[in-house]
Write an enzyme that holds these catalytic residues in place. Structure first.
Site, PDB file in Angstrom:
ATOM      1  N   LYS B  26       0.833  -1.204   0.000  1.00 34.35           N
ATOM      2  CA  LYS B  26       0.000   0.000   0.000  1.00 34.35           C
ATOM      3  C   LYS B  26       0.871   1.260   0.000  1.00 34.35           C
ATOM      4  CE  LYS B  26      -3.831   1.924   2.697  1.00 34.35           C
ATOM      5  NZ  LYS B  26      -4.998   1.327   2.034  1.00 34.35           N
ATOM      6  N   ARG B  96      -3.070   2.982   9.047  1.00 31.08           N
ATOM      7  CA  ARG B  96      -3.403   1.659   8.482  1.00 31.08           C
ATOM      8  C   ARG B  96      -2.145   0.799   8.359  1.00 31.08           C
ATOM      9  NH1 ARG B  96      -7.063   4.838   5.035  1.00 31.08           N
ATOM     10  NH2 ARG B  96      -9.165   3.925   5.129  1.00 31.08           N
ATOM     11  N   GLY B 105      -7.970  -7.397   6.094  1.00 29.29           N
ATOM     12  CA  GLY B 105      -8.766  -7.547   7.314  1.00 29.29           C
ATOM     13  C   GLY B 105      -8.034  -8.213   8.459  1.00 29.29           C
ATOM     14  N   MET B 107      -5.223  -7.128   9.992  1.00 28.48           N
ATOM     15  CA  MET B 107      -4.590  -6.224  10.964  1.00 28.48           C
ATOM     16  C   MET B 107      -5.508  -5.029  11.242  1.00 28.48           C
ATOM     17  SD  MET B 107      -0.558  -6.537  10.074  1.00 28.48           S
ATOM     18  CE  MET B 107      -0.765  -6.444   8.307  1.00 28.48           C
ATOM     19  N   ARG B 364      -3.672  -1.031  -6.630  1.00 28.78           N
ATOM     20  CA  ARG B 364      -2.939  -2.309  -6.546  1.00 28.78           C
ATOM     21  C   ARG B 364      -3.369  -3.174  -7.723  1.00 28.78           C
ATOM     22  NH1 ARG B 364      -6.180  -4.605  -1.213  1.00 28.78           N
ATOM     23  NH2 ARG B 364      -8.247  -4.409  -2.120  1.00 28.78           N
ATOM     24  N   HIS B 482      -8.231 -44.185  -5.446  1.00 29.19           N
ATOM     25  CA  HIS B 482      -8.692 -44.676  -6.740  1.00 29.19           C
ATOM     26  C   HIS B 482      -9.662 -43.697  -7.379  1.00 29.19           C
ATOM     27  CE1 HIS B 482     -11.443 -47.089  -9.329  1.00 29.19           C
ATOM     28  NE2 HIS B 482     -10.289 -47.576  -9.756  1.00 29.19           N
ATOM     29  N   ARG B 590      -1.760 -47.293 -18.658  1.00 25.27           N
ATOM     30  CA  ARG B 590      -1.781 -48.377 -17.665  1.00 25.27           C
ATOM     31  C   ARG B 590      -2.549 -49.540 -18.253  1.00 25.27           C
ATOM     32  NH1 ARG B 590      -3.127 -43.612 -14.834  1.00 25.27           N
ATOM     33  NH2 ARG B 590      -1.697 -43.066 -13.128  1.00 25.27           N
ATOM     34  N   ARG B 646       2.860 -49.107 -20.274  1.00 28.95           N
ATOM     35  CA  ARG B 646       3.453 -49.785 -19.124  1.00 28.95           C
ATOM     36  C   ARG B 646       2.940 -51.211 -19.061  1.00 28.95           C
ATOM     37  NH1 ARG B 646       2.185 -47.682 -13.146  1.00 28.95           N
ATOM     38  NH2 ARG B 646       0.170 -48.574 -13.629  1.00 28.95           N
ATOM     39  N   GLU B 774      10.829 -45.825 -10.215  1.00 34.54           N
ATOM     40  CA  GLU B 774       9.872 -45.591  -9.126  1.00 34.54           C
ATOM     41  C   GLU B 774      10.318 -46.266  -7.838  1.00 34.54           C
ATOM     42  OE1 GLU B 774       6.072 -47.378 -10.209  1.00 34.54           O
ATOM     43  OE2 GLU B 774       7.098 -48.800 -11.527  1.00 34.54           O
ATOM     44  N   SER B 793      11.126 -43.128 -17.200  1.00 33.66           N
ATOM     45  CA  SER B 793       9.975 -42.315 -16.824  1.00 33.66           C
ATOM     46  C   SER B 793       9.828 -42.424 -15.312  1.00 33.66           C
ATOM     47  CB  SER B 793       8.717 -42.823 -17.526  1.00 33.66           C
ATOM     48  OG  SER B 793       7.614 -42.049 -17.119  1.00 33.66           O
ATOM     49  N   GLY B 795       8.191 -42.604 -12.026  1.00 29.66           N
ATOM     50  CA  GLY B 795       6.868 -42.859 -11.460  1.00 29.66           C
ATOM     51  C   GLY B 795       6.867 -42.234 -10.074  1.00 29.66           C
ATOM     52  N   THR B 796       6.579 -40.953 -10.025  1.00 32.65           N
ATOM     53  CA  THR B 796       6.797 -40.230  -8.779  1.00 32.65           C
ATOM     54  C   THR B 796       5.788 -40.577  -7.699  1.00 32.65           C
ATOM     55  OG1 THR B 796       5.671 -38.369  -9.821  1.00 32.65           O
ATOM     56  CG2 THR B 796       8.075 -38.304  -9.762  1.00 32.65           C
ATOM     57  N   ASN B 797       4.671 -41.208  -8.055  1.00 32.08           N
ATOM     58  CA  ASN B 797       3.741 -41.641  -6.999  1.00 32.08           C
ATOM     59  C   ASN B 797       4.416 -42.700  -6.132  1.00 32.08           C
ATOM     60  OD1 ASN B 797       1.925 -40.034  -8.267  1.00 32.08           O
ATOM     61  ND2 ASN B 797       0.557 -41.654  -8.931  1.00 32.08           N
ATOM     62  N   ASP B 798       4.842 -43.792  -6.770  1.00 31.61           N
ATOM     63  CA  ASP B 798       5.479 -44.857  -6.003  1.00 31.61           C
ATOM     64  C   ASP B 798       6.822 -44.405  -5.449  1.00 31.61           C
ATOM     65  OD1 ASP B 798       3.358 -46.450  -6.336  1.00 31.61           O
ATOM     66  OD2 ASP B 798       4.384 -48.052  -7.403  1.00 31.61           O
ATOM     67  N   CYS B 860       5.738 -39.545 -15.094  1.00 29.72           N
ATOM     68  CA  CYS B 860       4.364 -39.941 -15.371  1.00 29.72           C
ATOM     69  C   CYS B 860       3.540 -40.110 -14.100  1.00 29.72           C
ATOM     70  CB  CYS B 860       4.328 -41.213 -16.208  1.00 29.72           C
ATOM     71  SG  CYS B 860       5.053 -42.636 -15.405  1.00 29.72           S
ATOM     72  N   TYR B 880      10.110 -34.417 -20.620  1.00 31.48           N
ATOM     73  CA  TYR B 880       8.665 -34.199 -20.674  1.00 31.48           C
ATOM     74  C   TYR B 880       8.013 -34.566 -19.362  1.00 31.48           C
ATOM     75  CZ  TYR B 880       8.080 -39.252 -21.228  1.00 31.48           C
ATOM     76  OH  TYR B 880       8.096 -40.601 -21.023  1.00 31.48           O
TER      77      TYR B 880
END
Lengths: 902, 902
Positions: B26, B96, B105, B107, B364, B482, B590, B646, B774, B793, B795-798, B860, B880
């Site tokens: 501000k 202010r 809101g 402060m 702003r 799932h 899959r 896969r 993975e 590739s 497999g970042t989940n596992d 992936c 990718y």
């Protein structure tokens, strides 16, 4: 030009003992003995390079080899005074394999090479007209040669039991029957001569080729057969088991034959420069007059002792070599001394006396059992023969194991009735009556009976029975199953994963195939080999504590090693045992093992089923006095040494009962609705408990549990210190993946510590707070974690599970196949996977110390007791390993060996 | 000497817009406007450094500050022609907060500072004798000041609803009642004057201190209260949520009060330089005559439109500012142009007209919705206001999401009846009738009805119903359950983990607390917010395919990004959808999702239950035609682009039926004993299926399954290529931990490839063989693995599950706490854990390329669609990312932003 052949004989040799890679073990030692002036029949070694060439060049030889053989045969004639193929004074040859590492019985041998129609008369003349001897040698040559060279090496396919050797043996049996002979020796020279002709005719008929009558053709055939046998089925599968590379190849030793069966002035024998069973420094061996080496090995005749020291009950009445052939014996004794001084290790030698003249046929480092290995190593060092470091390297870690447990007498196992086989989860031998429930085991075992507990699998609820049993056998589970872990911790004999075992607790029976045993029947368990036998077998016991030699040996290990050795122990008895074995503290105390006592498990369950923090605090407070007493005991047993206590680790579901009746009972005694209990138990179930709500995740969700455990630890330590006992607790937070988790739990512990110190009015209470590194992320971010950790302890069991992505409970379906296919060099739960998991250990250590120089780093997984893993940990710069009490001496030895090898 | 205060006013300022860190947003913008010659009430900003000093020095100020304030007040007097505290011509001040980032809101604010017994008469004179106005301002000052400064900032503890403000409001209500007034405005000047006296008396009595009558004392109190509110509860928890560091501190803006409520020539308003809802380039805003700013915000009076373009249905009849005050409007319009040219972005401004004179109170960057953000960015670039790269950075990835899904009209949600809240698993809005089974969903949905599927949780057996539903709501499960995975794949609205939802399928009811709904009742789901409403709410739909502006915008993203974007898709429809969204291939197909068709699942189960290789081959062969057809469809949809397939991944247990009736049925149709089926199903159960027999471990145990899948892929590709379709399969081996596993499966695939090529008589069939990374070990040994892999590739989940050591199915019990405690910056299943898992991605990529330069590397996992993760992957040098079809545009944008930011 390349040299493909090395001659030896007449106190001279082209080779040396250190040329084993080129000449094989046998060839190198024959050359060395010649260099030492020891009488060795002359000969030559065709190098392992020729074997490689042979397989690289479609089973052909380097061009220059034939000429080298010619020259070597000429040289042998000069030394031996007889000539290969010479009609008047023929020299016979043996053709034997000789690889870098001994592969006993895996490759082919051809003896008596050079006997043929041209040389037989000369040979008969040389042996003083002993026609029978010569034709017996000839028939042996024909049988061996036809089998090994003409059939096997030529690749002739035959149905089992229909090979040429079998046919020739049948022919011989026929003649014997016809002549009414008992044994081979009853056949006359004429019988044998006729048999040789019959053999040759049958060979020509069956194999379509005549038996070669030219000595040189015989020799070439025999050499080829030995090289060929390197890739025989037996040899290949042996190499797979022993981890011998295919590309090593074998050498071939061609040597003048000497005969111990030329009459009463001839003899043959095998000797050890020290007693291989006890390690005692006495010359020890067996001999047979008028016999060839194979007769000693075959066991048809009982061999005589070479001297008084070697006598046994069975041969005490027979004359010793010392008595029968004093001159030869004196020469042998002199050679024994020369060999030991030269090789600086116990030698296993073969010798032959031909017409009163001693010939040495082989020397090699002798095999020995564990007790002998330790005694020899210590005594040789005392004698100044070897340095202490060398002595330490002389004992394999698994040999020490033999000194720590009663062993099933190996002599008895051959005759015993095998019940089932499984994995050797806890070494040693044990025998007792079968029990099928842990309560029964406790009842009978507590009353002093020797019982063997057989279970499909074990759970923490079986611990009392397991403790009361002499040994544990399970149908399911692997080397790191519950049964295996607990048994190893107690040094208890254990065999797991006996798939064929069918246990019917209700019926009280154990069935394996057609065999049905009942509770009360006796079995013997060999946990070192993973075998269970029906009935009672004798056990051999050595008391390690009273073994002065072993104490001195392990003392030397301690002088040499840099890696500390602690133990994994949860009970004072185990801690004391481990301390006697040399443990330098406790590296892992699993507190949850303390939760299963009868009075405690109720409070534990109340804690788990609590619906509010207040309820939980009430339950947790009930556990405090138990835990405090537990820790007092441990700290006392390990006074002056560090004790690493891991906070509660397993998923809570493991503590709640699984049977509905128990749930109802629990609900009643807790005064809550059974549906509520059921619902909570159901809620605790996890899809992957291994990766669920456990470890420090519990302490973070329920800080009151952490606070109680910290209080129990610190109050126990404070009390003991007030009593003058040097308690040194190290509090370990499990399953940390982020530094934040450790910081969170550390804050809880420090708050408790401040409170305890204020309550006790003490200004100082030394303790450390550290963490297990068992989640891969913790190793990857070890620099961050080390900011809060005063020590690291790698939990390599879980680290292996998460890094390799398989649970040890489930890996049984594919891990054996993985090891077989060579994806892993060994079971990664037994020996650390150096490339993968080991990389995280190295990385975690380096990163941790980069953030906190000098950070104390240990290992407390099962790998802490595995020699190969210990070598790795030494190399990774760890401060200590921790293992089950009975592995402590082994770890001390392995750590020393790692330090020596650098 | 340090400078703690920056003045502004009168077309001059000591600060600038780029000094936000020091002056707050501000203050910096007020200074900038002054520099631009825009009329701003004069004032000064006390810097954020003073805030830091204040907290570091026990709530005191730097010594020099008071003097600086004195000088600044003098300067203000010069500019504004009125003096703070002056009796004749008093200047009033607003005080202010102003932090670096807006914290609306959170402060405190104090207005009308400077009114006191000495200045009130002068103020009445200045306002033309408006006593009522002045005493109203005074009573506001007293109420605010007593609450904010004298009670809150002083740390006076009060019970809820019993604070001084509440007491003063009660007093005022009492007077109003007594006077029979409707609203505050009905009170006369005399009433207010009396009330002010009553207020001050009450304050003195309750707080024990008099209300300060000295202007400077008021000012100091107000400044202290603003600094103090930086550490108020509200502000702290807001900072936690928004991730604003505590150490930033706030600035304090002290500014001359201007009044829009001095009569009909005064006004106040809020405006946007472009329409924030549509992005249209028109001046847009609201105003109120004779009012203060808070009246516009409070919503008591309906604001008028500032011009014709801003009119809505509700204010179309009211006069615009343009009509009512044309001079002020013209000036405002001119300022609008100047601000946009200067700030190069849409501005949100506040203004006040006092006695016909325009004052700008704030400017702003204006907030905007997704469609507006895209349109403004594109148009500003077209106008030459900003570069294309700047335009791309102007749209947040989550704003794009709004263009891809129908949205629940936000205006309607405030009034709607909330049924339950859960996790926002699939964005967008949907409405329809409730169904509780997947079969019902398929039946009704297939017939064209809009249905919402409510389930406790979903399994692969629900897929047909999920597909037929408009949205999916579950009681259990997290963001990677799932239901969530499938829904996101299809771009379907989905809310999971609605814990309060109690579904009784048998009764056909859904109960939440007292609310009971039945199948057939209508609900509306907001998957972007994770809310489910009772009844039907309006939806807003934008068709992205027809959105030219968005197409151009994404085209610019494609020009700028270097990271490729593929999609995760198993069905041709999804692949086509993704291709329309700009996917450059399939990064993950899959294959097991193809196993659940009615005809197929039987063959799959036969395959699983086979007792021998032969039986398995028979079952597997039945699957071949199905799989081949599946792959044909996918390759065709992605012709010319790579399709990564896969091989079979999940544990077999997921495919077998779990209900006994189904087991019996299966046994019957298979013609085997039901006990045998039961036993095999039992055998398939695993303690930790996540770490069990799955991934390539299946293909290694059952190479015939790998062979069948490879054949289906390669035959489909060969057929299509023969038809002129450019099929580009990439075969991906899952769950590899060692190079040996990949080599093993590669050999199987290459053998099949050779066979297929021979059978089809073709010499060339382009395809790649690669692996998922993975398992942590694969990343650690990526140099070894790359020797066999043609692509990686991640497999970042596992990889996240194993690296962090928690299963996503079980982490719900502790992971929310972990995120709350800050152990992880965000849920590591949603945004990649850069320090841990990300380290393995970087390491794996580097090691892989060290062994195979130029190795193609992708991602992936679900992270492939997460903007923060995409930034990370760009930085790690990946080729990718692959994400669900509806995330493809978002990934294109995020990849472009990552490239721009470098």
């Amino acid at each position: 030009m390349a040299k493909y052949l090395y001659t030896f004989g007449g106190n001279a040799a082209e080779g040396r003992a250190d040329m084993k890679n080129l000449l094989g073990g046998k060839g190198a030692n024959l050359a060395e003995m010649c260099q030492l002036g020891i009488p060795v029949p002359a000969g030559f070694t065709i190098t392992t390079e020729v074997c490689t060439y042979y397989y690289d060049h479609d089973r052909t030889y380097p061009e220059s080899l034939a000429g080298e053989i010619d020259r070597a045969l000429e040289q042998m004639a000069g030394v031996m005074g007889a000539t290969f193929g010479d009609a008047a004074d023929p020299l016979l040859l043996s053709v034997r394999s000789g690889a870098r590492k001994s592969m006993p019985g895996m490759m082919e041998t051809v003896l008596n090479v050079g006997l043929c129609s041209a040389t037989i008369p000369g040979m008969i003349a040389r042996t003083g007209g002993n026609e029978r001897f010569v034709y017996d040698a000839y028939r042996r040559l024909i049988m061996m040669y036809a089998d090994v060279v003409m059939e096997k090496a030529a690749g002739v396919e035959v149905a089992e039991g229909e090979g040429i050797r079998h046919q020739l043996e049948e022919l011989m049996e026929g003649v014997k029957k016809q002549r009414g002979c008992q044994g081979d020796t009853d056949l006359t020279g004429a019988d044998l001569k006729a048999l040789c002709e019959a053999f040759k005719a049958r060979i020509h008929q069956v194999l379509g080729k005549p038996f070669p009558d030219a000595p040189r053709q015989q020799l070439d055939g025999a050499v080829g057969a030995v090289f060929g046998s390197w890739n025989g089925k037996r040899a290949i599968s042996y190499r797979r088991i022993e981890g011998i590379p295919d590309e090593w190849g074998t050498a071939v030793n061609v040597q003048a034959m000497v005969f111990g069966n030329l009459g009463e002035t001839s003899a043959t024998g095998v000797a050890f420069t020290r007693n291989p069973a006890t390690g005692e420094n006495v010359f020890y061996g067996e001999w047979l007059p008028n016999a060839q080496g194979e007769d000693v090995v075959a066991g048809i005749r009982t061999p005589d002792a070479i001297n008084a020291a070697s006598k046994t009950e069975t041969n005490a009445h027979l004359p010793t070599l010392e008595e029968a052939m004093p001159a030869a014996y004196r020469q042998l004794l002199e050679i024994r001394g020369r060999l030991e001084t030269h090789y600086r290790d116990m030698q296993d030698v073969e010798f032959t006396v031909q017409d009163g003249r001693l010939w040495m046929l082989q020397t090699r480092d002798g095999k020995r059992n564990g007790p002998a290995a330790v005694r020899m190593a210590v005594e040789m060092a005392d004698e100044g023969l070897i340095a202490k470091a060398e002595a330490v390297l002389r004992v394999r870690p698994d040999q020490l194991d033999e000194l720590l447990h009663p062993m099933v007498d190996p002599a008895s196992e051959g005759r015993a009735r095998l019940l089932t086989k499984g994995l050797p989860a806890g070494p040693g031998g044990a025998r007792g009556t079968i029990v099928l429930t842990s309560d029964k085991a406790q009842e009978l075992g507590g009353a002093g009976a020797s019982v063997i507990l057989l279970r499909t699998e074990t759970s923490p609820e079986d611990v009392h029975g397991m403790h009361a049993a002499q040994a544990i056998v399970t149908a399911k589970g692997g080397m790191t199953s519950h049964a295996a872990l607990v048994a190893r911790g107690w040094g208890k004999t254990c065999v797991v994963g006996c798939g064929s075992l069918d246990i019917d607790v209700a019926a009280g029976t154990v069935t394996v195939g057609d065999t049905v045993l009942r509770e009360g029947d006796v079995v013997t368990v060999n946990g070192t080999r993973g075998a269970v036998y029906v009935g009672e077998l004798p056990l051999i016991v050595i008391d390690p504590a009273k073994n002065q030699v072993m104490s001195r040996f392990l003392g030397w290990c301690d002088e040499l090693r840099t890696l500390g050795v602690r133990t994994n122990a949860d009970r004072p008895e185990d801690a004391e045992q481990a301390r006697r074995f040399g443990a330098e503290g406790i590296g892992l105390c699993r507190t949850e093992h303390m939760f299963f006592g009868e009075e405690r498990i109720r409070a534990v369950r109340e804690m788990i089923l609590a619906e509010s923090v207040e309820e939980r605090v009430v339950a947790v407070d009930k556990l405090l006095p138990f835990q405090r007493a537990d820790f007092r005991g441990l700290f006392q047993a390990m006074a002056g040494l560090p004790v690493t206590v891991r906070l509660l680790d397993p998923p809570l579901h493991e503590f709640v009962p699984h049977e509905d009746a128990l749930l109802v009972d629990l609900a009643q005694t807790m005064g809550v609705d059974v549906d509520q209990v059921r619902a909570r138990v159901e809620q605790l179930k996890e899809a992957n408990p291994m990766l669920g709500h456990r470890g420090c995740r519990l302490g973070i969700s329920y800080p009151e549990v952490t606070a109680m455990q910290a209080r129990a630890i610190l109050e126990a330590a404070a009390e003991l210190r007030a009593e003058g006992v040097d308690a040194r607790p190290e509090i370990m937070v499990p399953l940390v993946g982020t530094v934040g988790e450790l910081a969170d739990q550390k804050a809880v512990i420090l708050e408790v510590a401040a409170a305890v110190m204020a309550e006790k009015g003490i200004a100082e209470l030394p303790f450390l707070i550290g963490t297990m590194i068992e989640v891969p992320r913790a190793a990857l971010t070890a620099d961050q974690v080390a900011a809060e950790a005063e020590f690291f302890s790698f939990g390599t069991n879980d680290l292996t599970q998460m890094t390799c992505g398989f649970s040890r409970d489930d890996a049984g379906t594919f891990l054996p196949l993985y090891v077989k296919k060579g994806f892993y060099a060994a079971d990664p739960f037994q020996s650390i996977d150096q490339a993968g998991v080991g990389q995280l250990v190295t990385m975690g250590t380096q990163k941790g110390r980069s953030a906190r120089p000098g950070l104390k780093v240990g290992v407390c997984g099962e790998h802490g007791g595995d020699p190969d893993s210990i070598h790795f940990f030494h190399g990774a710069g760890l401060d200590y390993v921790s293992c089950s009490p009975f592995r402590v001496p082994i770890a001390r030895l392995a750590a020393a060996q790692a330090a020596i090898k650098g």
